[in-house]
Write a protein that holds these residues in place. Structure first.
Motif, PDB file in Angstrom:
ATOM      1  N   ARG A  45      -3.236  31.678 -22.175  1.00  0.00           N
ATOM      2  CA  ARG A  45      -2.100  31.171 -21.413  1.00  0.00           C
ATOM      3  C   ARG A  45      -1.642  29.848 -22.025  1.00  0.00           C
ATOM      4  N   GLU A  46      -0.330  29.698 -22.105  1.00  0.00           N
ATOM      5  CA  GLU A  46       0.271  28.554 -22.796  1.00  0.00           C
ATOM      6  C   GLU A  46       1.168  27.776 -21.843  1.00  0.00           C
ATOM      7  N   PHE A  47       1.088  26.469 -21.896  1.00  0.00           N
ATOM      8  CA  PHE A  47       1.957  25.622 -21.085  1.00  0.00           C
ATOM      9  C   PHE A  47       3.382  25.682 -21.618  1.00  0.00           C
ATOM     10  N   VAL A  48       4.344  25.772 -20.690  1.00  0.00           N
ATOM     11  CA  VAL A  48       5.755  25.822 -21.073  1.00  0.00           C
ATOM     12  C   VAL A  48       6.486  24.549 -20.642  1.00  0.00           C
ATOM     13  N   ALA A  49       6.422  24.244 -19.349  1.00  0.00           N
ATOM     14  CA  ALA A  49       7.158  23.089 -18.836  1.00  0.00           C
ATOM     15  C   ALA A  49       6.646  22.734 -17.451  1.00  0.00           C
ATOM     16  N   ALA A  50       6.893  21.486 -17.058  1.00  0.00           N
ATOM     17  CA  ALA A  50       6.509  21.058 -15.708  1.00  0.00           C
ATOM     18  C   ALA A  50       7.453  19.974 -15.244  1.00  0.00           C
ATOM     19  N   THR A  51       7.647  19.925 -13.947  1.00  0.00           N
ATOM     20  CA  THR A  51       8.457  18.877 -13.357  1.00  0.00           C
ATOM     21  C   THR A  51       7.792  18.379 -12.091  1.00  0.00           C
ATOM     22  N   ARG A  52       7.974  17.106 -11.847  1.00  0.00           N
ATOM     23  CA  ARG A  52       7.496  16.538 -10.606  1.00  0.00           C
ATOM     24  C   ARG A  52       8.477  16.921  -9.520  1.00  0.00           C
ATOM     25  N   TRP A  53       7.957  17.235  -8.343  1.00  0.00           N
ATOM     26  CA  TRP A  53       8.824  17.743  -7.291  1.00  0.00           C
ATOM     27  C   TRP A  53       9.944  16.760  -6.944  1.00  0.00           C
ATOM     28  N   ASN A  54       9.676  15.453  -7.050  1.00  0.00           N
ATOM     29  CA  ASN A  54      10.726  14.483  -6.751  1.00  0.00           C
ATOM     30  C   ASN A  54      11.656  14.243  -7.939  1.00  0.00           C
ATOM     31  N   GLY A  55      11.426  14.955  -9.035  1.00  0.00           N
ATOM     32  CA  GLY A  55      12.314  14.867 -10.181  1.00  0.00           C
ATOM     33  C   GLY A  55      12.076  13.687 -11.091  1.00  0.00           C
ATOM     34  N   ALA A  56      11.057  12.883 -10.817  1.00  0.00           N
ATOM     35  CA  ALA A  56      10.856  11.655 -11.575  1.00  0.00           C
ATOM     36  C   ALA A  56      10.336  11.909 -12.983  1.00  0.00           C
ATOM     37  N   SER A  57       9.697  13.048 -13.210  1.00  0.00           N
ATOM     38  CA  SER A  57       9.113  13.309 -14.524  1.00  0.00           C
ATOM     39  C   SER A  57       9.274  14.771 -14.882  1.00  0.00           C
ATOM     40  N   THR A  58       9.502  15.018 -16.158  1.00  0.00           N
ATOM     41  CA  THR A  58       9.601  16.381 -16.681  1.00  0.00           C
ATOM     42  C   THR A  58       8.964  16.401 -18.060  1.00  0.00           C
ATOM     43  N   ILE A  59       8.191  17.415 -18.354  1.00  0.00           N
ATOM     44  CA  ILE A  59       7.580  17.548 -19.671  1.00  0.00           C
ATOM     45  C   ILE A  59       7.726  18.987 -20.151  1.00  0.00           C
ATOM     46  N   TYR A  60       7.683  19.146 -21.467  1.00  0.00           N
ATOM     47  CA  TYR A  60       7.829  20.464 -22.078  1.00  0.00           C
ATOM     48  C   TYR A  60       6.752  20.691 -23.118  1.00  0.00           C
ATOM     49  N   GLY A  61       6.324  21.932 -23.217  1.00  0.00           N
ATOM     50  CA  GLY A  61       5.474  22.327 -24.320  1.00  0.00           C
ATOM     51  C   GLY A  61       6.289  22.452 -25.591  1.00  0.00           C
ATOM     52  N   ASP A  62       5.617  22.472 -26.713  1.00  0.00           N
ATOM     53  CA  ASP A  62       6.315  22.497 -27.998  1.00  0.00           C
ATOM     54  C   ASP A  62       7.223  23.720 -28.129  1.00  0.00           C
ATOM     55  N   SER A  63       6.796  24.850 -27.582  1.00  0.00           N
ATOM     56  CA  SER A  63       7.589  26.070 -27.729  1.00  0.00           C
ATOM     57  C   SER A  63       8.871  26.035 -26.906  1.00  0.00           C
ATOM     58  N   ALA A  64       8.944  25.156 -25.941  1.00  0.00           N
ATOM     59  CA  ALA A  64      10.083  25.115 -25.030  1.00  0.00           C
ATOM     60  C   ALA A  64      11.101  24.035 -25.380  1.00  0.00           C
ATOM     61  N   LYS A  65      10.690  23.054 -26.129  1.00  0.00           N
ATOM     62  CA  LYS A  65      11.558  21.909 -26.390  1.00  0.00           C
ATOM     63  C   LYS A  65      12.844  22.341 -27.093  1.00  0.00           C
ATOM     64  N   GLY A  66      13.955  21.915 -26.516  1.00  0.00           N
ATOM     65  CA  GLY A  66      15.255  22.191 -27.116  1.00  0.00           C
ATOM     66  C   GLY A  66      15.875  23.507 -26.697  1.00  0.00           C
ATOM     67  N   ARG A  67      15.074  24.413 -26.081  1.00  0.00           N
ATOM     68  CA  ARG A  67      15.625  25.714 -25.688  1.00  0.00           C
ATOM     69  C   ARG A  67      15.487  25.998 -24.202  1.00  0.00           C
ATOM     70  N   PHE A  68      14.464  25.460 -23.578  1.00  0.00           N
ATOM     71  CA  PHE A  68      14.198  25.735 -22.170  1.00  0.00           C
ATOM     72  C   PHE A  68      14.468  24.482 -21.345  1.00  0.00           C
ATOM     73  N   THR A  69      14.882  24.709 -20.103  1.00  0.00           N
ATOM     74  CA  THR A  69      15.107  23.605 -19.182  1.00  0.00           C
ATOM     75  C   THR A  69      14.492  23.946 -17.834  1.00  0.00           C
ATOM     76  N   ILE A  70      13.675  23.040 -17.339  1.00  0.00           N
ATOM     77  CA  ILE A  70      13.094  23.212 -16.008  1.00  0.00           C
ATOM     78  C   ILE A  70      13.887  22.366 -15.024  1.00  0.00           C
ATOM     79  N   SER A  71      14.125  22.929 -13.860  1.00  0.00           N
ATOM     80  CA  SER A  71      14.853  22.194 -12.833  1.00  0.00           C
ATOM     81  C   SER A  71      14.363  22.671 -11.474  1.00  0.00           C
ATOM     82  N   ARG A  72      14.785  21.961 -10.423  1.00  0.00           N
ATOM     83  CA  ARG A  72      14.348  22.404  -9.091  1.00  0.00           C
ATOM     84  C   ARG A  72      15.444  22.147  -8.086  1.00  0.00           C
ATOM     85  N   ASP A  73      15.443  22.957  -7.065  1.00  0.00           N
ATOM     86  CA  ASP A  73      16.341  22.818  -5.933  1.00  0.00           C
ATOM     87  C   ASP A  73      15.460  22.523  -4.724  1.00  0.00           C
TER      88      ASP A  73
END
Length: 126
Positions: A45-73
Motif C-alpha cells: 500500500r502506497e501513500f497518495v495524499a492527506a489533508t487536515r480536516w481544518n484545511g491547514a495542511s496538505t501533503i502529497y506522495g511523490d506519485s501524486a504531486k502535480g497530478r492529484f489534488t485532495i480537498s474536502r467539503d
C-alpha cells in the motif's frame, strides 16, 4: 464508530481524469487527518495524499504531486481526490483513511490512521 465510504472509482483511459469521494460519518473530525492510499496488485500500500480536516495542511506522495489534488467539503463530511492525467501505473485500489490526530511533519504512514474504507478500484487503460 467512524465509517468511511469511498466512491467514484472506475475504468478510465490513460490521460483521463477521475474524482474519488470519501464520505465520513460517526465522529467529530475537527483535528483529524483524511488520507488516500492505494494498492496495486502485488504491491504494498502506497501513500497518495492527506489533508487536515481544518484545511491547514496538505501533503502529497511523490506519485501524486502535480497530478492529484485532495480537498474536502466540511459541510458534507467528504474528502475528495481529483486525479488528472492518469497513467497505467495509477491502476490500483484506492483507500480512504482517517487519523484522529494530525502529526506535524506528515501523515504518510499507515499506522497513523485509525479508520479505513473498503476501497474503490481505479483501472487505467491504454
Amino acid at each position: 464508530q467512524v465509517q468511511l465510504a469511498e466512491s467514484g472509482g472506475g475504468l478510465v483511459q490513460a490521460g483521463g481524469s477521475l474524482r474519488l469521494s470519501c464520505a465520513a460519518s460517526g465522529g467529530a473530525f475537527s483535528n483529524y487527518a483524511l488520507g488516500w492510499f492505494r494498492q496495486a496488485p502485488g504491491q504494498e500500500r502506497e501513500f497518495v495524499a492527506a489533508t487536515r480536516w481544518n484545511g491547514a495542511s496538505t501533503i502529497y506522495g511523490d506519485s501524486a504531486k502535480g497530478r492529484f489534488t485532495i480537498s474536502r467539503d466540511r459541510a458534507k463530511n467528504t474528502v475528495f481526490l481529483r486525479m488528472n492525467d492518469l497513467k497505467l501505473e495509477d491502476t490500483a485500489v484506492y483507500y480512504c483513511a482517517m487519523g484522529t490526530r494530525w502529526v506535524a511533519g506528515g501523515m504518510s504512514l499507515e499506522p497513523q490512521y485509525d479508520y479505513w474504507g473498503q476501497g474503490t478500484q481505479v483501472t487505467v487503460s491504454s
